[in-house]
Design a protein around this motif. Sequence first.
Motif, short mmCIF file in Angstrom:
data_model
loop_
_atom_site.label_atom_id
_atom_site.label_comp_id
_atom_site.label_asym_id
_atom_site.label_seq_id
_atom_site.Cartn_x
_atom_site.Cartn_y
_atom_site.Cartn_z
N PRO A 147 0.81 -1.23 0.00
CA PRO A 147 0.00 0.00 0.00
C PRO A 147 0.84 1.27 0.00
CG PRO A 147 -0.01 -1.04 2.17
CD PRO A 147 0.67 -1.98 1.25
N ILE A 148 1.99 1.21 0.67
CA ILE A 148 2.90 2.35 0.69
C ILE A 148 4.32 1.80 0.55
CG2 ILE A 148 1.40 3.82 2.10
CD1 ILE A 148 3.09 3.08 4.54
N PRO A 149 5.24 2.60 0.04
CA PRO A 149 6.61 2.12 -0.11
C PRO A 149 7.19 1.65 1.23
CG PRO A 149 6.31 4.15 -1.33
CD PRO A 149 5.06 3.96 -0.51
N GLY A 150 7.76 0.43 1.23
CA GLY A 150 8.38 -0.11 2.43
C GLY A 150 7.47 -0.99 3.27
N LEU A 151 6.16 -1.03 2.94
CA LEU A 151 5.22 -1.87 3.69
C LEU A 151 4.55 -2.84 2.72
CD1 LEU A 151 3.71 -2.59 6.32
CD2 LEU A 151 2.00 -0.85 5.69
N LYS A 152 4.77 -4.14 2.92
CA LYS A 152 4.22 -5.14 2.01
C LYS A 152 3.57 -6.27 2.80
CE LYS A 152 6.37 -6.45 -1.77
NZ LYS A 152 7.32 -7.10 -2.72
N PHE A 153 2.41 -6.68 2.31
CA PHE A 153 1.69 -7.83 2.85
C PHE A 153 1.71 -8.94 1.80
CE2 PHE A 153 -0.14 -4.04 4.74
CZ PHE A 153 -0.16 -4.36 6.10
N SER A 154 2.01 -10.17 2.25
CA SER A 154 2.10 -11.30 1.33
C SER A 154 1.27 -12.47 1.83
CB SER A 154 3.56 -11.75 1.15
OG SER A 154 4.36 -10.71 0.62
N PHE A 155 0.78 -13.24 0.87
CA PHE A 155 0.02 -14.45 1.20
C PHE A 155 0.33 -15.51 0.15
CE2 PHE A 155 -3.57 -17.22 0.28
CZ PHE A 155 -3.78 -17.80 1.53
N ALA A 156 0.49 -16.74 0.62
CA ALA A 156 0.67 -17.88 -0.29
C ALA A 156 0.00 -19.08 0.36
CB ALA A 156 2.14 -18.15 -0.56
N GLY A 157 -0.82 -19.77 -0.39
CA GLY A 157 -1.52 -20.93 0.14
C GLY A 157 -1.90 -21.88 -0.98
N GLY A 158 -2.24 -23.09 -0.58
CA GLY A 158 -2.62 -24.08 -1.57
C GLY A 158 -3.43 -25.21 -0.97
N TYR A 159 -4.05 -25.96 -1.83
CA TYR A 159 -4.83 -27.13 -1.44
C TYR A 159 -4.43 -28.28 -2.37
CZ TYR A 159 -8.71 -30.44 -1.35
OH TYR A 159 -9.46 -31.59 -1.28
N GLU A 160 -4.25 -29.47 -1.79
CA GLU A 160 -3.85 -30.63 -2.59
C GLU A 160 -4.59 -31.87 -2.11
OE1 GLU A 160 0.17 -33.08 -2.71
OE2 GLU A 160 0.37 -31.21 -3.88
N ASP A 161 -5.08 -32.63 -3.03
CA ASP A 161 -5.77 -33.88 -2.74
C ASP A 161 -5.10 -34.98 -3.57
OD1 ASP A 161 -7.46 -35.97 -2.20
OD2 ASP A 161 -9.19 -35.16 -3.25
N ALA A 162 -4.36 -35.86 -2.89
CA ALA A 162 -3.62 -36.93 -3.57
C ALA A 162 -4.19 -38.28 -3.15
CB ALA A 162 -2.14 -36.86 -3.21
N ARG A 163 -4.47 -39.14 -4.12
CA ARG A 163 -5.10 -40.42 -3.82
C ARG A 163 -4.52 -41.52 -4.70
NH1 ARG A 163 -10.11 -39.80 -1.15
NH2 ARG A 163 -10.72 -37.61 -0.93
N LEU A 164 -4.32 -42.68 -4.10
CA LEU A 164 -4.04 -43.88 -4.87
C LEU A 164 -5.34 -44.40 -5.46
CD1 LEU A 164 -1.51 -45.82 -2.60
CD2 LEU A 164 -1.01 -44.40 -4.58
N ALA A 165 -5.26 -45.10 -6.57
CA ALA A 165 -6.46 -45.63 -7.21
C ALA A 165 -7.11 -46.68 -6.33
CB ALA A 165 -6.09 -46.24 -8.57
#
Length: 340
Positions: free
Chosen positions: A267-285
């Motif tokens: 929003p202003i120089p020198g101030l940063k907000f970050s987000f990283a996320g994920g969802y994973e669904d792994a299955r054997l047959a």
Amino acid sequence: FGGNYLHYETLEDFYVFLNLITLESRFLDVLPGPGVNEQCQVGPSRHVYTLPGQSTGLFGCPFTDGTALTPGFDGQGHNYFRSENPYRLNSYAGFGEAYYQATPDLKLTAGLRWTSDHKHFLEIPSQVITMGWGYPVAGAIDQQWNEWTGRAVADWTPKLDFTDQTLIYGSFSRGYKAGGANPPPPNYFLGFGGGATHPTTFAPEFVNAYELGTKNTLLDGGLTLNGDVFYYDYKGYQISQIVDRTSVNLNFNANVKGAELEASYEPIPGLKFSFAGGYEDARLAKGSKAIDLMDRTAGQPGWMVVKPIFIATSNCILPDDVVAELVAAGEALTSARKNN
């Protein structure tokens, strides 16, 4: 475009020592009595390990390292567990990729690869307290695969009113990993019987990967917002397990699906907000099966993990009541011998 060639050789070799096995081997070596094992320690050659024309006796002659015949350690004894796996690979590949700017805001990418893998594997069964000297080669496994793989990508960079810059992309790729040979199961106790059976070879692994995503810059560069969804379809997914003190590969079909989101806001120089996320669904047959070697009873009450004989390379499970009966029978036999 390009190509490559790989030549690779290795020898996987390891030992598991147990003093009790050495004691048992030495006992068999010097077991007295005519026609039993009196010739075990006087053979003219460790390769023969018995006199010409002489019987190996009732129990045979398990060669042990560090005897009067062969002081020191040469790795050919049967008074320990040894896994020896020689392996050779020759791999050839040719590949190329092309890019086409279909319109000012649409770029297409296509890549193709041909791979030829040649594998040579010597089968050398592990042996514990077996007759003779050394570890003979039981056979050879030669394998070859020739496979096409590749990828296709579409990158679209539309001009949108609410973003500074936007990329929307979709991709499909096909991957391949060669199969191979599993180490043979061990033989133990004079060559009679072996460890748990497992597949001699394992198949190649293939994956079809699909991805759709977007990358965006907004608010004059103050905000970035990226996201994607993906789906991976595996055929012959390779999973490694430790079985009978060696590594064994198994094949399963499987799929993985998920989504990822990444954002940063300054929003202003020198101030940063970050987000990283994920969802994973792994299955054997469905229908995939394998023994969980870290939990052989699979949490089922009334079962117990036992070792059938002290030199066995793998455990098994028995019902609790059967184990109790065996223990009671052993105690009764011991008591009877003491009384006699």
